[in-house]
Each structure stands twice: as C-alpha cells, then as structure tokens.
Design an enzyme around this catalytic site. Structure first.
Site, short mmCIF file in Angstrom:
data_model
loop_
_atom_site.label_atom_id
_atom_site.label_comp_id
_atom_site.label_asym_id
_atom_site.label_seq_id
_atom_site.Cartn_x
_atom_site.Cartn_y
_atom_site.Cartn_z
N CYS A 144 0.80 -1.22 0.00
CA CYS A 144 0.00 0.00 0.00
C CYS A 144 0.83 1.27 0.00
CB CYS A 144 -0.93 0.01 1.21
SG CYS A 144 -2.21 -1.24 1.15
N HIS A 189 12.45 1.98 5.07
CA HIS A 189 12.32 0.55 4.77
C HIS A 189 12.95 -0.25 5.91
CE1 HIS A 189 11.92 -3.12 2.57
NE2 HIS A 189 11.68 -2.53 1.42
N HIS A 200 -3.34 19.90 5.74
CA HIS A 200 -4.17 18.75 5.37
C HIS A 200 -3.37 17.46 5.52
CE1 HIS A 200 -6.92 21.74 3.73
NE2 HIS A 200 -5.92 22.23 3.02
N HIS A 247 -3.06 6.95 5.03
CA HIS A 247 -3.59 5.75 4.38
C HIS A 247 -4.79 5.18 5.14
CE1 HIS A 247 -4.03 1.93 2.51
NE2 HIS A 247 -3.42 1.24 3.46
N HIS A 296 -14.80 4.72 4.74
CA HIS A 296 -16.23 4.44 4.82
C HIS A 296 -16.86 4.33 3.43
CE1 HIS A 296 -20.55 5.37 5.45
NE2 HIS A 296 -20.37 4.72 6.59
N ASN A 327 -10.68 0.17 1.71
CA ASN A 327 -9.23 0.26 1.57
C ASN A 327 -8.87 -0.02 0.11
OD1 ASN A 327 -6.46 -0.09 1.55
ND2 ASN A 327 -6.41 -1.08 3.55
#
Length: 555
Positions: free
Chosen positions: A257, A336, A444, A448, A477, A481
């Site tokens: 993701c 990472h 803002h 994720h 919502h 995902n």
C-alpha cells in the site's frame, strides 16, 4: 491484496476453542488495538538522519545565493569606485582583465546555481476511478456473495462478518461480482479484465481533464502489488493507448500500500533526469485476482478490507505548466525496515495447508508497523516542522537522552529486542517527551485509510483532530481500503469540500509490507474554487462527515 499496513488495521490472533456440543467449531478473535506510542521512545539516529537530509539538500542551495550576492556586490563596488569614474577620465586606464574575470565568475556562479537547483515537479491533476453502481455492495451483500461462492464454512463467514462490523467500512464500496462465483476467479483473464476496467477508467478521465495526449507522455510508472502479468501492466497501458516507442516505463510489483509514494518518487527521479517532460503514475490493486478462498483467518482479513479503486496522476517538470498545476512536490521521505526478518515477514504471501495463496499476517505487525511509522515521521520532522517546534522537540529529546530515559541506538530496532528503552513511570513523569505539533507543518493530512483502528491510533499518537482525520475516515467508509490509491481519494475528498487553498501543505503518509513507511509533502500552488466534474465524491460529499465519525476516535 496489496501487502500493506491495513494489516496494521488489526493484529489478529485466532484462538481455536475446540468443538461445541452442537458440532460447530468455536473460535475467538483477540485484536491488538493500539500502536506503540511513537514518541515515548525516539531513536536518535533517525533524528540525525532527518537533519542530515536537510543539510545535504539545503545548505548548498542556501550558500550559493550568498555567493551570488557577494560577487554582485563586488562588481557593483568596482563599477562605482573604479570603472565609472575612469570612464570620464580618458587619460586613465583600467584593468580590463579584472573586469572580465569578475563578470565571468559571477555568470558562472549564477549558472551553476540555476543548473544545480532541482527542477520543480508539478502535479497537474489526478483522477480517481469510480466503478459503476452495479458493483456496489453493502456489508450484508458482501457476506452473501462470499456464502454464495461456496468456498467458506459458517465459521469463516461469521469471522468475516465480525471483522466488517468493526472495520469502519460503509455500505457503498465496490467489489467485482465474480467473488460470488463458485469457480476459481484468481485467473489471468479475470485479473486483466478488472485491471483494464479500473486503470483505463482512471487514465481516460486523467487525459480528459488535463488535455494531454497519450503520445505526449514521456514517463510511465505503474504500481500494483500482487497482480503482475506478462506482459506487464505498464505494457498493457502502452498497447491500449498506442504510446510512443521511447517512453520510459516502469512496473512496480509486490510493494504494498505504500507503493503509491514510491511510484511518485521514481517518476520524480526520471523527470529530474529528463528535462521538458511529463510523467503518468498509476496506482491500483486488483481485488478479484487476490481473493483468498481458504479458511486461514489471518489470511481472510484482506478479503474484508480491500475494495476496487485506482488513481492516475500527471506530473510535469516543465516550467510553463506552473500556471495550470495544482500542487508542487516538496519532499519525499522513504523508510524501509526490510533488513529485519520480523519486518520482512510481517505481511507474507504464501500458501495455506489447502494450497490456497494468501497474505499471512504476523502477530507482531502492529509493533513493526508502529516502529516504521515512527522512524519515518522522525526523519521527516526536521524538513517540515517550524523552527520553534524543532527546538522544543530537540531540547526535550536531549534532556531525556542525557537523563538516561532513552538510549542511543546504533543497530536495528526489532519488536521484542529493542535497545530503544521505554521510559519507566518515574522517569517519564520527570522528563515527559514533547510531541511536535504537526498541525503547524501541514494544513491537510492524507493518512492511508487502512482501517478504523489504525486511523484512530495514528490520530492519538500524532495529536491530530477529528477534522485532520476526516478525509481518511470518509475514504475508508465510502470506498474501503483501495490500497496505494487511497491517499488520492482522500485528496479528492478535500478538493470536493473546497478545503484546499493556495499555499496549503498536504502530507500523504502511507505504510505497507516490507515493512515500509513513506511520506510525500505537496504544496498547493493555486486556489481550487470548485472540484472537477469527475470528482468521485460529487454525488455523496454532502453526506460527509457522517454522524458515526463523532465517535470514531473512541478505540
């Protein structure tokens, strides 16, 4: 499903309680609902890494203008004191060589500065795919599709139902209806069909919004984690749109993701190396192809969370595109943790005992993910936080370090074996850590949309308000995902609300398998008075935020 941080969403432990008198297998689900407190223990080497990054990218560019001013002042002094008076004195000579050398040095310094400054990368526009309404399902319909497929027993169906109830996902998300078919749907044919629908849908909208022709695109970067056909998805796009033969194309697979920010980073590097060019970045995940039909409950979790979606964005390094661009890329910070075995195997694709492929989720995923996120935001802080916040944070950090509350670590931190000690109750009360206010750095936040639990925990750890997390909760919502594209649905939500003003800064935070955590910072370069006609939120934006959000921060 894209290996990702939504598996933070819940670190789930399945406990088999045996067989009830009725003959049904009973089980319980224990869910770890808290990420570790990021700033109760801070790794000093990542603070230093952030400042080293700032110095490497800032000191030279800050010093060169000073040199330019010095040479400019010297040339001005010479003209004023030496050259100008002597122009009126025809009997006096002047050192023409010195004048030429001074001017040459000035021109060389100015040219070196201009050519050494990285080209600005502009986000012209982006598009988020919205599937047709016939692919929309409620949570009840989702369970019925799973039951209709005949691939799950009642215990597995009940497990998925419980996960959905606490997921934060609404009743208007999209899934391919093939998941209800009894036959195998994880085929190349089904994967290509779904990929064509979501990717071409997003790209058609992007080309329409920007007026860019496919043959004008010089760089193409595509990321899709688990579905990786041959020829690649990037080749499929080039074939469909008949793009030019010298296009620089890249196909990123297996990166989870967080791959959306990685794809932007790669596109940025390509644009820095190829002047006067534009790049297209496509981020998606293919749901049907990654559907897990087995009974391993840790592998059933991705079925519950992942939904159809795709984003496509157009980047440019052409200075003339500044006037029509929406955002300018400010920073990308990538972390990472794959060098550690626990992190590497925290989200691991493998076969279950029935030989069905799925994503195995480690019971330590919450701790592993929290450590990666903490590392990333610690490195990002010096680049974005106001000086006052950095001073307070750094002074408190040094105080706690000198008092022995935290320890300097030179190795790699791993869950259960960390040299980075949590403070004792007595020490934490006397040297309480200062949590920087990231609301002073950004207007803002696009975090994720992995799950309600993850969103709540990140809000708690970072001290953010419900308004800061509104886009993440609304995206989860409404669309579920959508893996690496979720941060772009969140930004589209903000634009639909008319919340983004000129000069606003946007922080996109992503995390996923590997284990990786990546941040991208954008700055709005123009006022967006109204959303585009194809904004995926236009038909429902008035319903958000929902009443359920008022209780969403309660974990």
């Amino acid at each position: 499903m894209a290996p990702t941080g939504e598996q933070h969403l819940l670190s789930t432990e399945i406990v088999n309680r045996g067989t009830e008198p009725s003959g049904c297998i009973s089980f319980s689900v224990r869910v770890r609902r808290r990420l570790p407190d990021f700033l109760q223990s801070v790794n000093l080497k990542y603070v230093k890494l952030g400042y080293r990054y700032l110095i490497n990218h800032g000191v030279f560019l800050a010093a060169v203008p000073v040199l330019v001013l010095v040479f400019g002042a010297e040339v001005g002094r010479f003209i004023r004191e030496e050259l100008w008076p002597k122009l009126w004195d025809t009997t006096a000579g002047y050192d023409l060589v010195f004048v030429l050398v001074t001017v040459a040095v000035f021109i060389f310094t100015l040219s070196y500065y201009l050519f050494s400054t990285p080209r600005s990368i502009y986000l012209i526009d982006f598009a988020c795919f919205k599937p047709d309404d016939d692919l929309k399902v409620t949570k009840e319909e989702f369970i019925e599709l799973a039951r209709k497929s005949g691939k799950f027993d009642e215990a597995s169906l009940e497990f998925q139902k419980k996960i959905l109830e606490s997921s934060g996902i609404g009743d208007e998300t999209y899934v391919p209806k093939t998941i209800g078919l009894p036959e195998n749907i994880s085929t190349m044919k089904e994967g290509r069909a779904e990929a064509s629908m979501v990717i071409f849908g997003a790209l058609d909208e992007l080309f329409e919004k920007t007026g860019i022709q496919p043959k004008d695109v010089g760089v193409l970067v595509v990321n899709c984690s688990v579905f990786n056909p041959t020829p690649s998805i990037s080749a499929m796009i080039i074939n469909h749109y008949k793009m030019r033969g010298d296009i620089l194309s890249f196909n990123l697979g297996g990166m989870g993701c967080s791959a959306g920010v990685i794809a932007v980073d790669l596109a940025r590097d390509m644009l820095q190396a190829n002047a006067n060019n534009v790049a297209v970045v496509v981020s998606t995940e293919i749901v049907g192809y990654n559907w897990y039909p087995g009974r391993d409950r840790s592998m059933l979790i991705p079925n519950c969370f992942f939904r159809m979606g795709c984003s496509a964005l157009l980047l440019s390094n052409r200075r003339r595109d500044y006037r029509r661009a929406k955002y300018r890329l400010e920073h990308i910070v990538r972390t990472h943790k794959g060098g550690n075995d626990s992190s590497f195997r925290s989200v691991y694709q493998e076969e279950d005992p029935q030989r069905f492929k799925g994503l195995k989720i480690s019971k330590d995923l919450v701790e592993i993910g929290g450590d990666a996120i903490k590392t990333n935001i610690t490195t990002l802080g010096p680049l974005v936080l106001p000086f006052s916040e950095q001073l307070l944070f750094f002074s408190t950090l040094i105080k706690r370090y000198l008092s022995g509350t935290i320890k300097h670590e030179h190795g790699v931190t791993t869950p259960g074996n960390s040299s980075e000690q949590l403070p004792s109750p007595s020490s934490s009360s006397s040297t309480k850590p200062y949590i920087p206010d990231y609301k002073l750095a950004f207007e803002h936040f696009c975090i994720h949309a992995a799950s309600k639990t993850v969103v709540n925990e990140l809000q708690r750890n970072l001290g953010l308000s419900d308004a800061n997390m509104e886009a993440s909760r609304a995206t989860l919502h409404r669309f579920g995902n959508t893996s690496s594209s979720s941060i772009w649905y969140e930004l589209a939500y903000m634009e639909a609300k008319g919340a983004v003003k000129r000069g606003d800064r946007v922080w996109q935070l992503t995390f996923g398998s590997g284990f990786k955590c990546n941040s991208a910072v954008w700055k709005s370069v123009r006022l967006m008075e109204k959303p585009s006609a194809n904004n995926p939120w236009l038909d429902c934006i008035d319903r958000y935020p929902t009443e359920a959000f008022s209780h969403s921060s309660q974990v």
